[in-house]
Design a protein around this motif. Structure first.
Motif, PDB file in Angstrom:
ATOM      1  N   GLY A   1      -4.252  -0.991  -8.211  1.00 24.65           N
ATOM      2  CA  GLY A   1      -4.579  -0.818  -6.802  1.00 24.65           C
ATOM      3  C   GLY A   1      -5.932  -0.151  -6.596  1.00 24.65           C
ATOM      4  N   THR A   2      -6.191   0.128  -5.341  1.00 27.93           N
ATOM      5  CA  THR A   2      -7.472   0.717  -4.964  1.00 27.93           C
ATOM      6  C   THR A   2      -7.227   2.036  -4.247  1.00 27.93           C
ATOM      7  OG1 THR A   2      -8.321  -1.519  -4.639  1.00 27.93           O
ATOM      8  CG2 THR A   2      -9.626   0.285  -3.730  1.00 27.93           C
ATOM      9  N   ALA A   3      -7.894   3.071  -4.733  1.00 27.32           N
ATOM     10  CA  ALA A   3      -7.727   4.390  -4.108  1.00 27.32           C
ATOM     11  C   ALA A   3      -8.565   4.462  -2.843  1.00 27.32           C
ATOM     12  CB  ALA A   3      -8.144   5.485  -5.074  1.00 27.32           C
ATOM     13  N   ALA A   4      -7.976   4.994  -1.806  1.00 26.13           N
ATOM     14  CA  ALA A   4      -8.714   5.209  -0.566  1.00 26.13           C
ATOM     15  C   ALA A   4      -9.571   6.463  -0.719  1.00 26.13           C
ATOM     16  CB  ALA A   4      -7.735   5.383   0.593  1.00 26.13           C
ATOM     17  N   PRO A   5     -10.596   6.621   0.092  1.00 24.16           N
ATOM     18  CA  PRO A   5     -11.352   7.885   0.070  1.00 24.16           C
ATOM     19  C   PRO A   5     -10.420   9.047   0.392  1.00 24.16           C
ATOM     20  CG  PRO A   5     -12.497   6.216   1.344  1.00 24.16           C
ATOM     21  CD  PRO A   5     -11.158   5.656   1.040  1.00 24.16           C
TER      22      PRO A   5
ATOM     23  N   MET B   1      -5.517  20.303   4.435  1.00 21.19           N
ATOM     24  CA  MET B   1      -5.022  19.877   3.123  1.00 21.19           C
ATOM     25  C   MET B   1      -5.514  18.446   2.895  1.00 21.19           C
ATOM     26  SD  MET B   1      -3.324  20.615   0.404  1.00 21.19           S
ATOM     27  CE  MET B   1      -2.155  21.899   0.747  1.00 21.19           C
ATOM     28  N   LYS B   2      -6.289  18.294   1.830  1.00 20.39           N
ATOM     29  CA  LYS B   2      -6.844  16.978   1.528  1.00 20.39           C
ATOM     30  C   LYS B   2      -6.162  16.403   0.298  1.00 20.39           C
ATOM     31  CE  LYS B   2     -11.344  17.906   3.586  1.00 20.39           C
ATOM     32  NZ  LYS B   2     -12.800  17.955   3.386  1.00 20.39           N
ATOM     33  N   LEU B   3      -6.135  15.082   0.225  1.00 17.16           N
ATOM     34  CA  LEU B   3      -5.453  14.409  -0.881  1.00 17.16           C
ATOM     35  C   LEU B   3      -6.277  13.206  -1.320  1.00 17.16           C
ATOM     36  CD1 LEU B   3      -2.996  14.033  -2.735  1.00 17.16           C
ATOM     37  CD2 LEU B   3      -1.887  12.808  -0.868  1.00 17.16           C
ATOM     38  N   LEU B   4      -6.354  13.052  -2.615  1.00 11.31           N
ATOM     39  CA  LEU B   4      -7.083  11.921  -3.186  1.00 11.31           C
ATOM     40  C   LEU B   4      -6.291  11.380  -4.360  1.00 11.31           C
ATOM     41  CD1 LEU B   4      -9.714  10.201  -3.432  1.00 11.31           C
ATOM     42  CD2 LEU B   4     -10.586  11.958  -4.966  1.00 11.31           C
ATOM     43  N   ALA B   5      -6.156  10.056  -4.401  1.00 17.79           N
ATOM     44  CA  ALA B   5      -5.523   9.402  -5.545  1.00 17.79           C
ATOM     45  C   ALA B   5      -6.596   9.182  -6.609  1.00 17.79           C
ATOM     46  CB  ALA B   5      -4.912   8.071  -5.132  1.00 17.79           C
ATOM     47  N   VAL B   6      -6.425   9.842  -7.724  1.00 15.50           N
ATOM     48  CA  VAL B   6      -7.451   9.797  -8.763  1.00 15.50           C
ATOM     49  C   VAL B   6      -7.014   8.855  -9.879  1.00 15.50           C
ATOM     50  CG1 VAL B   6      -8.730  11.174 -10.461  1.00 15.50           C
ATOM     51  CG2 VAL B   6      -8.194  12.140  -8.227  1.00 15.50           C
ATOM     52  N   SER B   7      -7.916   8.000 -10.283  1.00 11.73           N
ATOM     53  CA  SER B   7      -7.728   7.089 -11.420  1.00 11.73           C
ATOM     54  C   SER B   7      -6.430   6.297 -11.336  1.00 11.73           C
ATOM     55  CB  SER B   7      -7.776   7.872 -12.736  1.00 11.73           C
ATOM     56  OG  SER B   7      -8.957   8.595 -12.853  1.00 11.73           O
TER      57      SER B   7
ATOM     58  N   LYS C   1       0.858  -1.185   0.000  1.00 12.10           N
ATOM     59  CA  LYS C   1       0.000   0.000   0.000  1.00 12.10           C
ATOM     60  C   LYS C   1       0.895   1.235   0.000  1.00 12.10           C
ATOM     61  CE  LYS C   1      -0.403   0.341   5.041  1.00 12.10           C
ATOM     62  NZ  LYS C   1      -1.318   0.371   6.176  1.00 12.10           N
ATOM     63  N   ILE C   2       0.299   2.343  -0.348  1.00 11.13           N
ATOM     64  CA  ILE C   2       1.037   3.600  -0.329  1.00 11.13           C
ATOM     65  C   ILE C   2       0.341   4.527   0.658  1.00 11.13           C
ATOM     66  CG2 ILE C   2       1.769   5.606  -1.661  1.00 11.13           C
ATOM     67  CD1 ILE C   2       1.901   3.834  -4.108  1.00 11.13           C
ATOM     68  N   THR C   3       1.121   5.033   1.560  1.00 12.00           N
ATOM     69  CA  THR C   3       0.573   5.966   2.544  1.00 12.00           C
ATOM     70  C   THR C   3       1.115   7.366   2.276  1.00 12.00           C
ATOM     71  OG1 THR C   3       2.365   5.590   4.102  1.00 12.00           O
ATOM     72  CG2 THR C   3       0.441   4.158   4.274  1.00 12.00           C
ATOM     73  N   ALA C   4       0.437   8.335   2.847  1.00 16.11           N
ATOM     74  CA  ALA C   4       0.867   9.720   2.701  1.00 16.11           C
ATOM     75  C   ALA C   4       0.781  10.404   4.049  1.00 16.11           C
ATOM     76  CB  ALA C   4       0.001  10.445   1.687  1.00 16.11           C
ATOM     77  N   GLN C   5       1.706  11.297   4.290  1.00 15.43           N
ATOM     78  CA  GLN C   5       1.690  12.070   5.520  1.00 15.43           C
ATOM     79  C   GLN C   5       2.434  13.380   5.295  1.00 15.43           C
ATOM     80  OE1 GLN C   5       4.605   8.949   7.322  1.00 15.43           O
ATOM     81  NE2 GLN C   5       4.533  10.665   8.776  1.00 15.43           N
ATOM     82  N   THR C   6       2.145  14.329   6.148  1.00 13.37           N
ATOM     83  CA  THR C   6       2.813  15.625   6.054  1.00 13.37           C
ATOM     84  C   THR C   6       3.712  15.813   7.258  1.00 13.37           C
ATOM     85  OG1 THR C   6       2.498  18.013   5.941  1.00 13.37           O
ATOM     86  CG2 THR C   6       0.861  16.775   7.174  1.00 13.37           C
ATOM     87  N   ASN C   7       4.656  16.696   7.079  1.00 11.21           N
ATOM     88  CA  ASN C   7       5.554  16.992   8.197  1.00 11.21           C
ATOM     89  C   ASN C   7       5.046  18.152   9.036  1.00 11.21           C
ATOM     90  OD1 ASN C   7       5.961  19.037   6.316  1.00 11.21           O
ATOM     91  ND2 ASN C   7       8.029  19.402   7.043  1.00 11.21           N
ATOM     92  N   LEU C   8       3.969  18.792   8.569  1.00  7.49           N
ATOM     93  CA  LEU C   8       3.477  20.005   9.230  1.00  7.49           C
ATOM     94  C   LEU C   8       2.612  19.604  10.423  1.00  7.49           C
ATOM     95  CD1 LEU C   8       3.898  23.005   8.731  1.00  7.49           C
ATOM     96  CD2 LEU C   8       1.775  23.036   7.441  1.00  7.49           C
ATOM     97  N   VAL C   9       3.110  19.922  11.592  1.00  5.89           N
ATOM     98  CA  VAL C   9       2.432  19.467  12.814  1.00  5.89           C
ATOM     99  C   VAL C   9       1.113  20.215  13.035  1.00  5.89           C
ATOM    100  CG1 VAL C   9       2.647  19.252  15.317  1.00  5.89           C
ATOM    101  CG2 VAL C   9       4.630  18.825  13.848  1.00  5.89           C
ATOM    102  N   ALA C  10       1.155  21.516  12.844  1.00  4.48           N
ATOM    103  CA  ALA C  10      -0.057  22.322  13.123  1.00  4.48           C
ATOM    104  C   ALA C  10      -0.360  23.224  11.936  1.00  4.48           C
ATOM    105  CB  ALA C  10       0.150  23.134  14.388  1.00  4.48           C
TER     106      ALA C  10
ATOM    107  N   LEU D   1      -3.318   5.885   1.235  1.00  9.96           N
ATOM    108  CA  LEU D   1      -3.736   6.608   0.040  1.00  9.96           C
ATOM    109  C   LEU D   1      -4.163   5.610  -1.039  1.00  9.96           C
ATOM    110  CD1 LEU D   1      -3.872   9.410  -1.428  1.00  9.96           C
ATOM    111  CD2 LEU D   1      -1.578   8.906  -2.272  1.00  9.96           C
ATOM    112  N   LEU D   2      -3.398   4.539  -1.146  1.00  8.04           N
ATOM    113  CA  LEU D   2      -3.685   3.477  -2.125  1.00  8.04           C
ATOM    114  C   LEU D   2      -3.440   2.132  -1.447  1.00  8.04           C
ATOM    115  CD1 LEU D   2      -1.824   5.009  -5.145  1.00  8.04           C
ATOM    116  CD2 LEU D   2      -4.140   4.154  -5.320  1.00  8.04           C
ATOM    117  N   THR D   3      -4.268   1.176  -1.758  1.00  5.55           N
ATOM    118  CA  THR D   3      -4.079  -0.171  -1.218  1.00  5.55           C
ATOM    119  C   THR D   3      -4.104  -1.160  -2.376  1.00  5.55           C
ATOM    120  OG1 THR D   3      -6.452  -0.355  -0.854  1.00  5.55           O
ATOM    121  CG2 THR D   3      -5.131   0.382   1.007  1.00  5.55           C
ATOM    122  N   ASN D   4      -3.760  -2.389  -2.039  1.00  3.56           N
ATOM    123  CA  ASN D   4      -3.785  -3.497  -3.017  1.00  3.56           C
ATOM    124  C   ASN D   4      -2.852  -3.253  -4.195  1.00  3.56           C
ATOM    125  OD1 ASN D   4      -5.768  -4.759  -1.443  1.00  3.56           O
ATOM    126  ND2 ASN D   4      -7.379  -3.595  -2.478  1.00  3.56           N
TER     127      ASN D   4
END
Lengths: 166, 192, 168
Positions: free
Chosen positions: B138-142, B128-134, B114-123, B153-156
């Motif tokens: 794999g399968t895009a997470a909501p 900021m929202k993120l979506l894997a489109v098309s 799977k692919i995960t996403a995270q930011t370094n910005l604590v506060a 962000l993406l699984t499978n």
């Protein structure tokens, strides 16, 4: 001896490959989001015609007419000292009075304000101390009054400008 | 005629019997032709064997090792978004801006990642929202709201390469005022 | 560095600084929206009298004159408002041939209003009462005077008096 060297070379290359593969497991991206100063103000439309049609015998001031059919909405992120001013494109003649009243849930309404003589150079405050955020569908009230001594007034269009400013 | 006699005895027979009849001569002729044909055959076959039979031989064992390979990258290292007021509707507190200009690319030779996403910005000031489109694989997470916690962000993700469009959406409330958030987003391929 | 160049450099940086500040200030100015309103005042004429009913009773006579004494009433106030121009106020009675004499006089409070002399309402013709009425509200006291001679006898007469604002 030769085979040992070859084997060692392969092992080293393999290690490099593995390291390279693991080094690409993550990727980074810099994303910046900037929010600039935003001012938005809009009205729901134009009020109906304000026509003075009656009065009382013996009284110079004719019966005023009102319209509360329109509203305004604002969005601003500048600060908590934002205000709304109002002005006409041209002042009304003496004897005619147009009052404006803007409701507000984010600021302080000045109540009914006479804008008869407020032009672009002399706009008057109608709402002050508006806090950051949005204020939707707040009522706009107009009251038009006339003195009999001012005579009749043919149907006249006036443009009222509401300005959201700091 | 003795069939078990060696071939080189034929001239001797010829001397002894002096070619008394035609049938015998024909037989001799056939025998010679047969011997010649055998000689020619072994000559050519022997040529091939002559080349294969060099002066020595050796062998080795080749071992092919394919390690786990995992790759992930972005098409561009920088994304800039600005809420300027364009498109903002008076009366609405929420203001948004979107960006779909960059892509995420990956390649794995192992299964179930799977692919995960995270930011370094604590506060962050704003969301900021993120979506894997098309995603091509794999399968895009909501749509996720980025935080310092890695979020799927993406699984499978299977044994192949793939890509998807990264759709960022910046969300600010007018009541939050102005400002700038600078995120460093980290995409990680991890075991599922 | 030359002092002059140093001053120029300082001036440049100050200009840049204030330029940036000013540009921010200008950018921070608000936005506006507009509404078109339609205003109109139609011509209107309003007139009213405060006393709906006035009783004038003649029940005394003067020995000196040998006639009944007239009865008067000045309690009535006529008010009007007009935003039109060149108007006048007229008065009329519905009595076509009254037996008793009824006179009326208007006493305007505003000098701009020109009151007619005493009017005798002895027929149902229309009489001008106040002239020069334009774009204002006005008021005048109405003095009614009823008189009768001995030969008129006794009786009751009802007058319906109508005040009208009309074009002059």
């Amino acid at each position: 001896m030769k085979q040992i060297l070859i084997t060692l070379t392969l092992v080293v290359l393999s290690s490099i490959l593995i390291e390279t593969a693991f080094a690409q497991v993550t990727a980074t991206q810099s994303v910046s989001l900037t929010v600039n100063t935003v001012y938005k103000i809009a009205t729901s439309g134009n009020p109906g015609a304000l026509t003075v049609t009656t009065g009382s015998a013996g009284t110079d001031a004719l019966t005023s007419v009102s319209d509360n059919s329109t509203s305004y909405s604002i969005t601003q992120n500048f600060g908590n000292t934002v205000k709304i001013t109002a002005n006409l494109d041209a002042a009304l003649s003496a004897g005619y009075t147009l009052q404006l009243n803007l409701a507000s849930s984010k600021g302080t309404s000045a109540g009914s304000v006479d804008i008869s003589n407020a032009t672009s150079g002399s706009a008057v405050n109608v709402v002050t101390a508006i806090a950051k955020g949005a204020d939707a569908s707040q009522a706009i009230g107009y009251t038009f009054s006339a003195l009999a001594s001012a005579g009749t007034l043919a149907s006249t269009s006036k443009t009222v400008t509401l300005t959201l400013t700091n | 005629m003795n069939n078990n006699a060696p071939i080189f005895d034929i001239p001797m027979l010829h001397t002894k019997h002096c070619y008394q009849n035609l049938q015998l001569r024909r037989m001799i002729f056939l025998k010679r032709f047969f011997l010649f044909a055998i000689a020619v055959f072994f000559f050519f076959c022997g040529t091939e064997r002559t080349y294969a039979q060099v002066y020595g031989s050796a062998s080795h064992t080749i071992t092919v090792v394919v390690n786990t390979i995992t790759m992930v990258s972005v098409s561009s290292g920088t994304v800039s978004m600005t809420i300027t007021g364009t498109g903002v509707i008076a009366g609405q507190n929420q203001m948004t801006v979107a960006n779909s200009a960059t892509s995420l690319l990956w390649g794995v030779n192992s299964s179930l990642k799977k692919i995960t996403a995270q930011t370094n910005l604590v506060a962050p000031l704003f969301a900021m929202k993120l979506l894997a489109v098309s995603p091509t694989q794999g399968t895009a997470a909501p749509e996720i709201t980025l935080s310092t916690t890695a979020t799927d962000l993406l699984t499978n993700i299977g044994r192949s390469k793939g890509s998807c469009t990264l759709q960022y959406t910046g969300v600010a409330l007018a009541s939050q005022g102005t400002g700038t958030d600078s995120h460093t987003i980290t995409f990680t391929v991890a075991a599922q | 560095m030359n002092v002059r160049y140093r001053h120029i450099a300082k001036g440049f940086w100050r200009l840049l600084f204030f330029g940036v500040i000013f540009s921010q200030f200008v950018r921070a100015q608000g936005v506006n929206t507009q509404q078109v309103i339609t205003l109109q005042v139609v011509e209107l004429n309003k007139i009213g009298i405060n006393l709906n009913t006035v009783n004038l009773l003649i029940d005394q006579a003067s020995f000196e004159q040998g006639q009944p004494l007239p009865a008067e009433n000045s309690d009535g106030t006529l008010v009007w408002t007009t935003n039109g121009d060149n108007k006048k106020i007229t008065v009329s009675s519905n009595q076509t041939s009254p037996r008793f004499t009824l006179k009326l006089i208007a006493q305007p409070e505003n000098n701009a209003d020109i009151a007619a002399p005493e009017i005798t309402l002895n027929d149902n013709t229309i009489h001008d009462l106040v002239m020069g009425v334009s774009r204002r509200s006005g008021k005048c006291r109405i003095r009614l005077n009823a008189s009768a001679t001995l030969s008129d006898g006794v009786g009751i007469e009802n007058h319906v008096i109508t005040y009208t604002i009309t074009s002059s």
